[in-house]
Scaffold this motif. Structure first.
Motif, PDB file in Angstrom:
ATOM      1  N   VAL A 132      -7.132   8.774  -2.493  1.00 10.31           N
ATOM      2  CA  VAL A 132      -6.791   8.566  -1.086  1.00 10.31           C
ATOM      3  C   VAL A 132      -7.384   7.246  -0.591  1.00 10.31           C
ATOM      4  CG1 VAL A 132      -6.941   9.512   1.254  1.00 10.31           C
ATOM      5  CG2 VAL A 132      -6.697  11.060  -0.695  1.00 10.31           C
ATOM      6  N   LEU A 133      -8.634   7.016  -0.986  1.00  8.56           N
ATOM      7  CA  LEU A 133      -9.295   5.777  -0.589  1.00  8.56           C
ATOM      8  C   LEU A 133      -8.520   4.572  -1.124  1.00  8.56           C
ATOM      9  CD1 LEU A 133     -11.790   4.961   0.967  1.00  8.56           C
ATOM     10  CD2 LEU A 133     -13.053   4.842  -1.184  1.00  8.56           C
ATOM     11  N   HIS A 134      -8.132   4.663  -2.378  1.00  9.51           N
ATOM     12  CA  HIS A 134      -7.348   3.599  -3.000  1.00  9.51           C
ATOM     13  C   HIS A 134      -6.018   3.406  -2.258  1.00  9.51           C
ATOM     14  CE1 HIS A 134      -5.632   1.022  -6.051  1.00  9.51           C
ATOM     15  NE2 HIS A 134      -4.579   1.821  -6.122  1.00  9.51           N
ATOM     16  N   ALA A 135      -5.391   4.525  -1.882  1.00 13.42           N
ATOM     17  CA  ALA A 135      -4.117   4.454  -1.158  1.00 13.42           C
ATOM     18  C   ALA A 135      -4.289   3.696   0.158  1.00 13.42           C
ATOM     19  CB  ALA A 135      -3.584   5.867  -0.896  1.00 13.42           C
ATOM     20  N   CYS A 136      -5.365   4.012   0.878  1.00 11.41           N
ATOM     21  CA  CYS A 136      -5.593   3.357   2.173  1.00 11.41           C
ATOM     22  C   CYS A 136      -5.781   1.850   1.999  1.00 11.41           C
ATOM     23  CB  CYS A 136      -6.815   3.956   2.867  1.00 11.41           C
ATOM     24  SG  CYS A 136      -6.560   5.674   3.333  1.00 11.41           S
ATOM     25  N   LYS A 137      -6.535   1.491   0.955  1.00  6.77           N
ATOM     26  CA  LYS A 137      -6.763   0.057   0.695  1.00  6.77           C
ATOM     27  C   LYS A 137      -5.461  -0.632   0.312  1.00  6.77           C
ATOM     28  CE  LYS A 137     -11.643   0.141  -0.515  1.00  6.77           C
ATOM     29  NZ  LYS A 137     -12.506   0.556  -1.650  1.00  6.77           N
ATOM     30  N   THR A 138      -4.685   0.026  -0.531  1.00  7.65           N
ATOM     31  CA  THR A 138      -3.411  -0.554  -0.959  1.00  7.65           C
ATOM     32  C   THR A 138      -2.492  -0.789   0.241  1.00  7.65           C
ATOM     33  OG1 THR A 138      -3.631   0.701  -3.002  1.00  7.65           O
ATOM     34  CG2 THR A 138      -1.467  -0.257  -2.557  1.00  7.65           C
ATOM     35  N   VAL A 139      -2.453   0.203   1.126  1.00  7.06           N
ATOM     36  CA  VAL A 139      -1.592   0.061   2.306  1.00  7.06           C
ATOM     37  C   VAL A 139      -2.076  -1.114   3.168  1.00  7.06           C
ATOM     38  CG1 VAL A 139      -0.858   1.150   4.472  1.00  7.06           C
ATOM     39  CG2 VAL A 139      -0.807   2.458   2.340  1.00  7.06           C
ATOM     40  N   ASP A 140      -3.386  -1.204   3.362  1.00  6.50           N
ATOM     41  CA  ASP A 140      -3.932  -2.343   4.119  1.00  6.50           C
ATOM     42  C   ASP A 140      -3.527  -3.666   3.487  1.00  6.50           C
ATOM     43  OD1 ASP A 140      -7.032  -0.741   5.119  1.00  6.50           O
ATOM     44  OD2 ASP A 140      -5.182  -1.117   6.242  1.00  6.50           O
ATOM     45  N   ASN A 141      -3.683  -3.776   2.172  1.00  4.00           N
ATOM     46  CA  ASN A 141      -3.333  -5.024   1.475  1.00  4.00           C
ATOM     47  C   ASN A 141      -1.860  -5.347   1.606  1.00  4.00           C
ATOM     48  OD1 ASN A 141      -5.897  -5.512   0.627  1.00  4.00           O
ATOM     49  ND2 ASN A 141      -5.638  -4.459  -1.351  1.00  4.00           N
ATOM     50  N   LEU A 142      -1.032  -4.355   1.326  1.00  4.84           N
ATOM     51  CA  LEU A 142       0.415  -4.597   1.372  1.00  4.84           C
ATOM     52  C   LEU A 142       0.873  -4.938   2.787  1.00  4.84           C
ATOM     53  CD1 LEU A 142       1.771  -1.893  -1.086  1.00  4.84           C
ATOM     54  CD2 LEU A 142       1.839  -4.369  -1.374  1.00  4.84           C
ATOM     55  N   THR A 143       0.244  -4.291   3.766  1.00  6.47           N
ATOM     56  CA  THR A 143       0.622  -4.585   5.156  1.00  6.47           C
ATOM     57  C   THR A 143       0.353  -6.059   5.467  1.00  6.47           C
ATOM     58  OG1 THR A 143      -0.031  -2.339   5.730  1.00  6.47           O
ATOM     59  CG2 THR A 143       0.320  -3.836   7.553  1.00  6.47           C
ATOM     60  N   ALA A 144      -0.725  -6.572   4.892  1.00  3.54           N
ATOM     61  CA  ALA A 144      -1.092  -7.954   5.168  1.00  3.54           C
ATOM     62  C   ALA A 144      -0.219  -8.957   4.408  1.00  3.54           C
ATOM     63  CB  ALA A 144      -2.561  -8.174   4.813  1.00  3.54           C
ATOM     64  N   THR A 145       0.360  -8.546   3.288  1.00  3.53           N
ATOM     65  CA  THR A 145       1.031  -9.521   2.431  1.00  3.53           C
ATOM     66  C   THR A 145       2.542  -9.337   2.322  1.00  3.53           C
ATOM     67  OG1 THR A 145       0.569  -8.077   0.544  1.00  3.53           O
ATOM     68  CG2 THR A 145      -0.987  -9.882   0.938  1.00  3.53           C
ATOM     69  N   ASP A 146       3.029  -8.145   2.607  1.00  9.08           N
ATOM     70  CA  ASP A 146       4.441  -7.848   2.326  1.00  9.08           C
ATOM     71  C   ASP A 146       5.154  -7.488   3.627  1.00  9.08           C
ATOM     72  OD1 ASP A 146       6.826  -6.558   1.730  1.00  9.08           O
ATOM     73  OD2 ASP A 146       6.051  -5.654  -0.110  1.00  9.08           O
ATOM     74  N   LYS A 147       6.113  -8.339   3.985  1.00 11.81           N
ATOM     75  CA  LYS A 147       6.778  -8.191   5.286  1.00 11.81           C
ATOM     76  C   LYS A 147       7.556  -6.874   5.380  1.00 11.81           C
ATOM     77  CE  LYS A 147       9.578 -11.099   8.136  1.00 11.81           C
ATOM     78  NZ  LYS A 147      10.607 -12.107   7.993  1.00 11.81           N
ATOM     79  N   GLN A 148       8.285  -6.561   4.317  1.00 11.95           N
ATOM     80  CA  GLN A 148       9.069  -5.336   4.296  1.00 11.95           C
ATOM     81  C   GLN A 148       8.159  -4.116   4.448  1.00 11.95           C
ATOM     82  OE1 GLN A 148      12.540  -4.639   4.037  1.00 11.95           O
ATOM     83  NE2 GLN A 148      11.676  -2.625   4.501  1.00 11.95           N
ATOM     84  N   PHE A 149       7.039  -4.167   3.728  1.00 13.84           N
ATOM     85  CA  PHE A 149       6.112  -3.045   3.778  1.00 13.84           C
ATOM     86  C   PHE A 149       5.503  -2.898   5.183  1.00 13.84           C
ATOM     87  CE2 PHE A 149       2.260  -0.627   2.998  1.00 13.84           C
ATOM     88  CZ  PHE A 149       2.699   0.312   2.081  1.00 13.84           C
ATOM     89  N   ARG A 150       5.223  -4.027   5.786  1.00 12.54           N
ATOM     90  CA  ARG A 150       4.684  -3.993   7.149  1.00 12.54           C
ATOM     91  C   ARG A 150       5.656  -3.294   8.101  1.00 12.54           C
ATOM     92  NH1 ARG A 150       2.548  -8.830   7.349  1.00 12.54           N
ATOM     93  NH2 ARG A 150       4.292  -9.967   8.218  1.00 12.54           N
ATOM     94  N   LYS A 151       6.927  -3.540   7.877  1.00 12.18           N
ATOM     95  CA  LYS A 151       7.972  -2.899   8.700  1.00 12.18           C
ATOM     96  C   LYS A 151       7.911  -1.368   8.539  1.00 12.18           C
ATOM     97  CE  LYS A 151      12.371  -3.010  10.604  1.00 12.18           C
ATOM     98  NZ  LYS A 151      12.428  -1.581  10.891  1.00 12.18           N
ATOM     99  N   TYR A 152       7.726  -0.914   7.287  1.00  8.91           N
ATOM    100  CA  TYR A 152       7.587   0.536   7.069  1.00  8.91           C
ATOM    101  C   TYR A 152       6.438   1.094   7.905  1.00  8.91           C
ATOM    102  CZ  TYR A 152      10.248  -0.145   2.671  1.00  8.91           C
ATOM    103  OH  TYR A 152      11.180  -0.466   1.748  1.00  8.91           O
TER     104      TYR A 152
END
Ligand code: ADP
Ligand code: MG
Length: 340
Positions: free
Chosen positions: A310-330
């Motif tokens: 879960v901790l890893h998931a939260c970090k991954t989401v934070d990273n992707l939100t910062a770097t991936d525009k499509q993911f940020r939209k999700y």
């Protein structure tokens, strides 16, 4: 006795993009009850968005313009109780007659009639009588007619005869004007930055907005203190937390899977397919954000994973939100869906 509450009127029902259609349809009906194609007028929308207020306002306005007309406001729940009572007492016909002689009938929260076939049946007859005689019917509901469940088809089709108008969540500007209006009414002064802060952070509905400003006013007068931004933050935080408690991990999984058009079992499955893994990570991220559950508990509820996952998931989401525009939209879309 009309059961109308005069403090719910048009003057203090502030207009914004989110309610413009419903509000002006309400005014049109109030100007010409029974004389527009908006019959019935059905106002629908989520909790605390002003359905009851607007329904009363229409009735109050009609009474003002046409004092001779009989206007009746009743909640669907009370209507149901009265009906059941009338059956017990063997005066069902009196009950029907009572409602058939009004000029304007306002029934609040008709979703309450779901599954209550007896009450639906009697309401169907009352509705037909009123409609045929050019009387106005105004209904409110938490859902649009297409989304209503366990309401008889013939009644649903009647609901769709007139106009269904939605009350949506008010935007920032409208939230600010609602707050200012309340403060003005109560003769309270409050700095702009505080009003803006409350309006910015309470987005759920008008009832919560009112609740927050009322406790802010109460706290400050109780402590004979000036309202500070700090106090506002504390109070707003309390409100936001209380709202969050309503979101369950099950609900989050459901919303996320619906959004990605998969079912919950797929989201929880062991697969390593990228889009499924991402959906699962998003569910974990939102469970962390919107609930008070521990990492371990989130993991066990979302496909029996451990807290490190879960901790890893939260970090991954934070990273992707910062770097991936499509993911940020999700993340943005889902945040909106989940913040009730
Ligand atoms: P609902 O019936 O949809 O749950 P209510 O009509 O009870 O919501 O509204 C909740 C509170 O918010 C009420 O106190 C109402 O006066 C206030 N309110 C809702 N919409 C507005 C608005 N547009 N302007 C001013 N006050 C509003
Ligand atoms: Mg209501």
């Amino acid at each position: 006795e009309s059961q109308l509450n005069p403090s719910y009127n048009f003057e203090n029902f502030l207009e914004g993009d989110a309610n413009r259609l419903a509000r002006s349809a309400g005014l049109a009906v109030a100007n010409k009850p029974g004389g527009t194609s908006f019959n019935p007028l059905l106002i629908f929308g989520g909790v605390g968005l002003g359905k009851t207020h607007l329904a009363h306002a229409i009735g109050v306005e009609i009474k003002d313009k046409y004092p001779e007309k009989t206007v009746l406001y009743i909640s669907a729940e009370k209507f149901t109780q009265q009906y059941i009572e009338s059956v017990k007492k063997n005066n069902r016909n009196d009950f029907i007659h009572f409602y058939q002689i009004v000029d304007v009938l306002i029934i609040d929260d008709v979703q309450f009639l779901s599954g209550k076939t007896g009450t639906q049946d009697v309401f169907f007859h009352i509705f037909n009588h009123l409609h045929q005689n050019g009387k106005q019917v105004i209904l409110t509901s938490d859902k649009a007619p297409v989304d209503m469940q366990d309401i008889e088809q013939r009644l649903l089709s009647r609901f769709k005869w007139g106009l269904s108008a939605e009350l949506q969540k008010p935007d920032f500007e409208t939230r600010v004007s609602i707050l200012r209006n309340m403060l003005y009414r109560d003769g309270v002064e409050m700095p702009d930055d505080i009003v803006d802060y409350v309006a910015k952070n309470i987005k759920t509905n008008v009832r919560e907005l009112e609740g927050a400003i009322i406790s802010l006013i109460a706290q400050s007068s109780f402590n004979k203190k000036e309202v500070t931004l700090d106090l506002a933050k504390q109070i707003v935080e309390k409100f936001v937390k209380n709202t969050k408690r309503e979101v369950s991990i099950d609900y989050i999984q459901k919303v996320v899977s619906d959004y990605f058009q998969m079912d919950v079992a797929t989201l929880q499955s062991k697969t390593r397919k990228r889009h499924i893994v991402q959906a699962r990570q998003l569910a974990m991220f939102f469970a962390k954000k919107f609930t008070k559950a521990s990492l371990a508990s989130i993991g066990s509820q979302i496909g029996k994973r451990d807290h490190a996952t879960v901790l890893h998931a939260c970090k991954t989401v934070d990273n992707l939100t910062a770097t991936d525009k499509q993911f940020r939209k999700y993340v943005e879309d889902l945040s909106k869906k989940l913040s009730l």
